[in-house]
Structures are given as C-alpha cells and as structure tokens.
Design a protein around this motif. Structure first.
Motif, PDB file in Angstrom:
ATOM      1  N   VAL A 254     -55.197  87.594   2.369  1.00 57.63           N
ATOM      2  CA  VAL A 254     -55.480  88.955   1.886  1.00 57.63           C
ATOM      3  C   VAL A 254     -55.888  89.783   3.340  1.00 57.63           C
ATOM      4  O   VAL A 254     -56.388  89.417   4.156  1.00 57.63           O
ATOM      5  CB  VAL A 254     -56.511  88.942   0.869  1.00 57.63           C
ATOM      6  N   ALA A 255     -55.513  91.095   3.130  1.00 59.97           N
ATOM      7  CA  ALA A 255     -55.812  91.853   4.181  1.00 59.97           C
ATOM      8  C   ALA A 255     -56.166  93.195   3.505  1.00 59.97           C
ATOM      9  O   ALA A 255     -55.563  93.769   2.497  1.00 59.97           O
ATOM     10  CB  ALA A 255     -54.847  92.093   5.401  1.00 59.97           C
ATOM     11  N   MET A 256     -57.077  94.153   4.071  1.00 59.57           N
ATOM     12  CA  MET A 256     -57.473  95.313   3.484  1.00 59.57           C
ATOM     13  C   MET A 256     -56.620  96.617   4.235  1.00 59.57           C
ATOM     14  O   MET A 256     -56.188  96.456   5.326  1.00 59.57           O
ATOM     15  CB  MET A 256     -58.909  95.557   3.813  1.00 59.57           C
ATOM     16  N   THR A 257     -55.808  97.395   3.467  1.00 55.21           N
ATOM     17  CA  THR A 257     -55.149  98.360   3.992  1.00 55.21           C
ATOM     18  C   THR A 257     -55.845  99.396   4.735  1.00 55.21           C
ATOM     19  O   THR A 257     -57.009  99.712   4.693  1.00 55.21           O
ATOM     20  CB  THR A 257     -54.335  99.065   2.789  1.00 55.21           C
ATOM     21  N   LYS A 258     -55.183 100.016   5.648  1.00 53.34           N
ATOM     22  CA  LYS A 258     -55.691 100.881   6.419  1.00 53.34           C
ATOM     23  C   LYS A 258     -56.293 102.229   5.638  1.00 53.34           C
ATOM     24  O   LYS A 258     -57.301 102.920   5.828  1.00 53.34           O
ATOM     25  CB  LYS A 258     -54.771 101.562   7.564  1.00 53.34           C
ATOM     26  N   SER A 259     -55.418 102.625   4.611  1.00 50.76           N
ATOM     27  CA  SER A 259     -55.985 103.599   3.708  1.00 50.76           C
ATOM     28  C   SER A 259     -57.076 103.304   2.895  1.00 50.76           C
ATOM     29  O   SER A 259     -58.180 103.887   2.608  1.00 50.76           O
ATOM     30  CB  SER A 259     -55.134 104.271   2.898  1.00 50.76           C
ATOM     31  N   ALA A 260     -57.053 102.286   1.977  1.00 46.18           N
ATOM     32  CA  ALA A 260     -57.963 101.621   1.171  1.00 46.18           C
ATOM     33  C   ALA A 260     -58.955 102.606   0.558  1.00 46.18           C
ATOM     34  O   ALA A 260     -59.997 103.102   0.810  1.00 46.18           O
ATOM     35  CB  ALA A 260     -59.030 100.809   1.873  1.00 46.18           C
ATOM     36  N   PRO A 261     -58.349 103.476  -0.520  1.00 40.44           N
ATOM     37  CA  PRO A 261     -59.004 104.437  -1.084  1.00 40.44           C
ATOM     38  C   PRO A 261     -60.306 103.780  -1.898  1.00 40.44           C
ATOM     39  O   PRO A 261     -61.379 104.872  -2.064  1.00 40.44           O
ATOM     40  CB  PRO A 261     -58.181 105.001  -2.273  1.00 40.44           C
ATOM     41  N   ASN A 262     -60.235 102.669  -2.152  1.00 36.44           N
ATOM     42  CA  ASN A 262     -61.659 102.024  -2.973  1.00 36.44           C
ATOM     43  C   ASN A 262     -62.249 101.011  -2.021  1.00 36.44           C
ATOM     44  O   ASN A 262     -62.130  99.671  -2.433  1.00 36.44           O
ATOM     45  CB  ASN A 262     -61.155 101.455  -4.310  1.00 36.44           C
ATOM     46  N   HIS A 263     -62.463 101.344  -0.915  1.00 35.56           N
ATOM     47  CA  HIS A 263     -62.849 100.252   0.180  1.00 35.56           C
ATOM     48  C   HIS A 263     -63.881  99.258  -0.327  1.00 35.56           C
ATOM     49  O   HIS A 263     -63.912  98.116  -0.234  1.00 35.56           O
ATOM     50  CB  HIS A 263     -63.600 100.781   1.472  1.00 35.56           C
ATOM     51  N   ASP A 264     -65.027  99.754  -0.810  1.00 35.87           N
ATOM     52  CA  ASP A 264     -66.230  99.066  -1.174  1.00 35.87           C
ATOM     53  C   ASP A 264     -65.716  98.014  -2.512  1.00 35.87           C
ATOM     54  O   ASP A 264     -66.229  96.819  -2.340  1.00 35.87           O
ATOM     55  CB  ASP A 264     -67.412  99.856  -1.618  1.00 35.87           C
ATOM     56  N   ALA A 265     -65.018  98.540  -3.368  1.00 37.06           N
ATOM     57  CA  ALA A 265     -64.581  97.873  -4.501  1.00 37.06           C
ATOM     58  C   ALA A 265     -63.608  96.491  -3.917  1.00 37.06           C
ATOM     59  O   ALA A 265     -63.499  95.218  -4.445  1.00 37.06           O
ATOM     60  CB  ALA A 265     -64.146  98.421  -5.697  1.00 37.06           C
ATOM     61  N   ALA A 266     -62.827  97.102  -2.941  1.00 36.55           N
ATOM     62  CA  ALA A 266     -61.784  96.122  -2.407  1.00 36.55           C
ATOM     63  C   ALA A 266     -62.569  94.969  -1.551  1.00 36.55           C
ATOM     64  O   ALA A 266     -62.104  93.826  -1.767  1.00 36.55           O
ATOM     65  CB  ALA A 266     -60.814  96.954  -1.413  1.00 36.55           C
ATOM     66  N   LEU A 267     -63.487  95.409  -0.883  1.00 35.26           N
ATOM     67  CA  LEU A 267     -64.365  94.451  -0.175  1.00 35.26           C
ATOM     68  C   LEU A 267     -64.988  93.342  -0.988  1.00 35.26           C
ATOM     69  O   LEU A 267     -65.167  92.046  -1.075  1.00 35.26           O
ATOM     70  CB  LEU A 267     -65.439  95.112   0.420  1.00 35.26           C
ATOM     71  N   LYS A 268     -65.558  93.900  -2.158  1.00 40.02           N
ATOM     72  CA  LYS A 268     -66.105  92.872  -3.130  1.00 40.02           C
ATOM     73  C   LYS A 268     -65.073  91.741  -3.728  1.00 40.02           C
ATOM     74  O   LYS A 268     -65.365  90.732  -3.955  1.00 40.02           O
ATOM     75  CB  LYS A 268     -66.629  93.592  -4.397  1.00 40.02           C
ATOM     76  N   LEU A 269     -63.916  92.137  -4.159  1.00 35.91           N
ATOM     77  CA  LEU A 269     -62.851  91.525  -4.518  1.00 35.91           C
ATOM     78  C   LEU A 269     -62.570  90.573  -3.470  1.00 35.91           C
ATOM     79  O   LEU A 269     -62.238  89.416  -3.699  1.00 35.91           O
ATOM     80  CB  LEU A 269     -61.245  92.203  -4.849  1.00 35.91           C
ATOM     81  N   MET A 270     -62.140  90.986  -1.897  1.00 43.74           N
ATOM     82  CA  MET A 270     -62.100  89.926  -1.008  1.00 43.74           C
ATOM     83  C   MET A 270     -63.117  88.870  -1.050  1.00 43.74           C
ATOM     84  O   MET A 270     -62.930  87.570  -0.876  1.00 43.74           O
ATOM     85  CB  MET A 270     -62.170  90.596   0.266  1.00 43.74           C
ATOM     86  N   GLU A 271     -64.419  89.413  -1.058  1.00 39.86           N
ATOM     87  CA  GLU A 271     -65.492  88.375  -0.997  1.00 39.86           C
ATOM     88  C   GLU A 271     -65.429  87.421  -2.252  1.00 39.86           C
ATOM     89  O   GLU A 271     -65.745  86.173  -2.152  1.00 39.86           O
ATOM     90  CB  GLU A 271     -66.643  89.067  -0.985  1.00 39.86           C
ATOM     91  N   PHE A 272     -65.048  87.831  -3.369  1.00 42.37           N
ATOM     92  CA  PHE A 272     -65.071  87.092  -4.704  1.00 42.37           C
ATOM     93  C   PHE A 272     -63.949  86.203  -4.555  1.00 42.37           C
ATOM     94  O   PHE A 272     -63.939  84.939  -4.814  1.00 42.37           O
ATOM     95  CB  PHE A 272     -64.632  88.030  -5.906  1.00 42.37           C
ATOM     96  N   LEU A 273     -62.841  86.613  -3.797  1.00 44.05           N
ATOM     97  CA  LEU A 273     -61.684  85.444  -3.616  1.00 44.05           C
ATOM     98  C   LEU A 273     -61.845  84.282  -2.779  1.00 44.05           C
ATOM     99  O   LEU A 273     -61.362  83.239  -2.854  1.00 44.05           O
ATOM    100  CB  LEU A 273     -60.516  86.183  -3.170  1.00 44.05           C
ATOM    101  N   SER A 274     -62.976  84.617  -2.003  1.00 43.72           N
ATOM    102  CA  SER A 274     -63.499  83.224  -1.032  1.00 43.72           C
ATOM    103  C   SER A 274     -64.809  82.545  -1.607  1.00 43.72           C
ATOM    104  O   SER A 274     -65.288  81.602  -1.035  1.00 43.72           O
ATOM    105  CB  SER A 274     -63.878  84.012   0.267  1.00 43.72           C
ATOM    106  N   SER A 275     -65.025  82.946  -3.032  1.00 45.18           N
ATOM    107  CA  SER A 275     -66.236  82.321  -3.570  1.00 45.18           C
ATOM    108  C   SER A 275     -65.902  80.909  -4.217  1.00 45.18           C
ATOM    109  O   SER A 275     -64.634  80.652  -4.374  1.00 45.18           O
ATOM    110  CB  SER A 275     -66.895  83.470  -4.566  1.00 45.18           C
ATOM    111  N   ASP A 276     -66.977  80.154  -4.615  1.00 47.52           N
ATOM    112  CA  ASP A 276     -66.686  78.783  -5.259  1.00 47.52           C
ATOM    113  C   ASP A 276     -65.726  78.855  -6.527  1.00 47.52           C
ATOM    114  O   ASP A 276     -64.891  78.370  -6.801  1.00 47.52           O
ATOM    115  CB  ASP A 276     -67.873  78.357  -5.540  1.00 47.52           C
ATOM    116  N   GLU A 277     -66.254  80.181  -7.321  1.00 47.87           N
ATOM    117  CA  GLU A 277     -65.541  80.339  -8.582  1.00 47.87           C
ATOM    118  C   GLU A 277     -63.918  80.439  -8.416  1.00 47.87           C
ATOM    119  O   GLU A 277     -63.200  79.904  -8.976  1.00 47.87           O
ATOM    120  CB  GLU A 277     -66.207  81.515  -9.533  1.00 47.87           C
TER     121      GLU A 277
END
Length: 335
Positions: A254-277
């Motif tokens: 996964v990578a975050m786009t340069k525009s990322a209009p929802n930056h903070d929420a997108a970061l939360k999703l990235m971190e979730f995807l790396s979680s145990d769950e």
C-alpha cells in the motif's frame, strides 16, 4: 459525504446504515473479494468508511492525469515493480508512522517510506504428484535443463510475476546467464504460455505438463473452489531456490497518494492493515504470508511446509525489471 468524482458512487450506494463522518478512498488492483473483508473489519472498528475503485490497469496513468484533484487516498497493488512504479511516477508521498515501522520489517518497506508491504508470496513450482518424484525439482536454474523438455507450463513470461522471477535471476547471475536461462525454460515448455497460475495447475491435472510456475496462495484458492479442488489435489507445492540462496519472494503493498484528501483516516487504515487482526485476515482469507512478525500463517498455508526466502532486496528486483522485460522479449518467450 462528498467526492470530487463519481468513481466511488457504487461503493457509496452499497454502504448500509447511517452516513459516516470519515472516509478513505482506495484505488486497488487487487480483486475486490480479497480486500473487502479487511475494509469491513476496519470500518467496524473505527467507524471510517472505505470506498474502493478497482483499477486493474493504468493505475499510474490515472493518478498522474488526476493530479492534485485525485479523490484517491491510498493505492493497493501487488508486485514490487508496481509499487516502485507508483513511487517513481511521483504520485505518492512518504508516510511517517511508528506503528508501520514497528509492524513491518525494513525489508518489506520502501527506504523512503513511500510504500509498505502488507503480505508476501513465494513464486514456487506446482508438481504433479503422479509424474514428478520428490526431490526432482530443486532450483530455478534447473528448470532450463533439457530433462524438463515438454514438461513445463507457465503463464506469459511478460507477466509481472514471471518478470519478477526473471529480474531476480538477473540479480543473482547477470543478464547473459538470465537470457540463456529464459531460452532454456522456453525450450522446455509443453505449450505456449497463456492463462493464469491456476490454469497451469489445470493443465498438470489434465496431463498436458508435469510442473508449472505459480504463486503459493493460488493453492488455497483452488482448494476453496469445488470446481478446482481436484486440480489442486493433483499437485504438490515445491519451493525451488536460487543456487546458493532461497525461494523467490514478492509482496502486495500500500502507498499513500500525493493528494490524499483524507490523510489522517488513510493513515489509520494503513496502520490497521499492518495490525495483528488484519494480518490474520490476510493469512486466513487470502492464503498469503503475513509480513508482521509473530502472526502465524493459516493452517492450510503452514501445511505446505517451510522454506528459506531469497535474500535479495526487493528494490534490487524492481530495478532489474526493465531488463527482465527486454530479455523476455528478445528470446520471444511468449511467441
């Protein structure tokens, strides 16, 4: 909830329940059924909606043409070459996250924190249980040996999965050796390269060839499909190695786009995807190898045995991909 383009209209219409205050927009080259359970789990945990546009081809071109107006926050794709391409195109941004750094080993992260691996997969050999003896397949180099003449099936050599393997061969042995290897492999093919990895296993089941190249997780997919389980049961997984090293690996990421209009929420999703769950969902549903240390493979995947991963840096594999494509075309591998 508003978007700058109607790309996610179908996804939005499908969302049940009250409108959610936050959202993440994802361009994904992965099949929807492989990632939707992850997004559903994320929404259930955080209340953040995930809108997905499946983009199988032209991902970089689409992001480049949209520029700063792109509604996409994240891109999810497979293969180190594709991850590298979105970074090189300048359509992503670096991400600083202690969570991602802790969950994802350095070898599965871009040195500049532009992309992050989420799962790994091995490029292995499917071998006929009836016609291939234990120990008969040992190395990738051996696949060019004339003893395999008329016995190998594979998808096109110019497909990303095979180009990754070819690029790794270049890194291990040099371009001249890799070209001779591709020529020998082509001479051993039972038929013209075509179809996907599962189609090669079907050909083994049908007696058209004895071994094929494929990614590990397709075995899990076939075992889950009543129409394909017989194909799966006709073969076993063999982990070839490069001479003096290990089994070829690749990633989804996964990578975050340069525009990322929802930056903070997108970061939360990235971190979730790396979680145990999320890593457990990947392991159980997609039959892939988790990247987070300590998360176990699924029972099915574990039954395929242990292996030693190749030590090549994935960025080096990506670097040699253009040369791999050039050589595959020079030997007319798919002709």
């Amino acid at each position: 909830m508003s978007l700058r383009t109607p790309l996610f209209a179908l996804s939005l219409a499908a969302l049940a329940g009250p409108a959610l205050a936050e959202e993440v927009n994802v361009y994904s080259s992965r099949q929807p059924e492989l990632v939707q359970p992850l997004f559903d789990a994320f929404t259930a945990e955080t209340g953040i909606a995930v809108n997905v546009a499946h983009v199988d081809k032209g991902l970089v071109e689409r992001l480049s043409s949209e520029g700063d107006r792109s509604p996409a926050d994240l891109v999810m794709t497979v293969d180190i070459a594709k991850l590298s391409q979105v970074v090189e195109a300048g359509v992503t941004q670096p991400v600083s996250s202690e969570v991602l750094a802790a969950n994802i080993p350095a070898e599965f992260r871009d040195p500049g924190n532009q992309w992050f691996g989420l799962t790994t997969r091995a490029r292995i050999v499917y071998a006929s249980k009836e016609r291939v003896a234990d120990g008969e397949v040992t190395t990738y180099e051996d696949l060019a040996d004339p003893k395999w003449q008329g016995r190998i099936c594979t998808r096109p050599g110019t497909h990303d999965y095979n180009l990754g393997l070819m690029a790794a061969m270049i890194e291990h042995h040099g371009a001249e050796y890799a070209k001779k290897w591709a020529t020998g492999l082509r001479a051993n093919l039972a038929r013209k390269p075509e179809g996907n990895d599962r189609a090669q296993v079907k050909s083994i089941w049908a007696g058209e060839c004895d071994i094929s190249l494929g990614n590990t997780y397709y075995m899990g997919a076939m075992l889950s499909d009543p129409e394909q389980v017989e194909w799966a049961n006709s073969v076993r997984i063999v982990y070839p190695v490069f001479e003096g090293d290990g089994t070829h690996m690749n990633v989804s990421g996964v990578a975050m786009t340069k525009s990322a209009p929802n930056h903070d929420a997108a970061l939360k999703l990235m971190e979730f995807l790396s979680s145990d769950e999320a890593q457990k969902i990947y392991a159980g549903l997609n039959h892939e190898f988790p990247v987070k240390p300590g998360v176990a493979r699924s029972e099915v995947v574990a039954s395929w045995g242990e292996f030693t991963p190749d030590s090549l840096n994935l960025m080096d594999v990506a670097k040699s991909r253009p040369e791999a494509l050039k050589l595959m075309e020079e030997v007319n591998f798919d002709g």
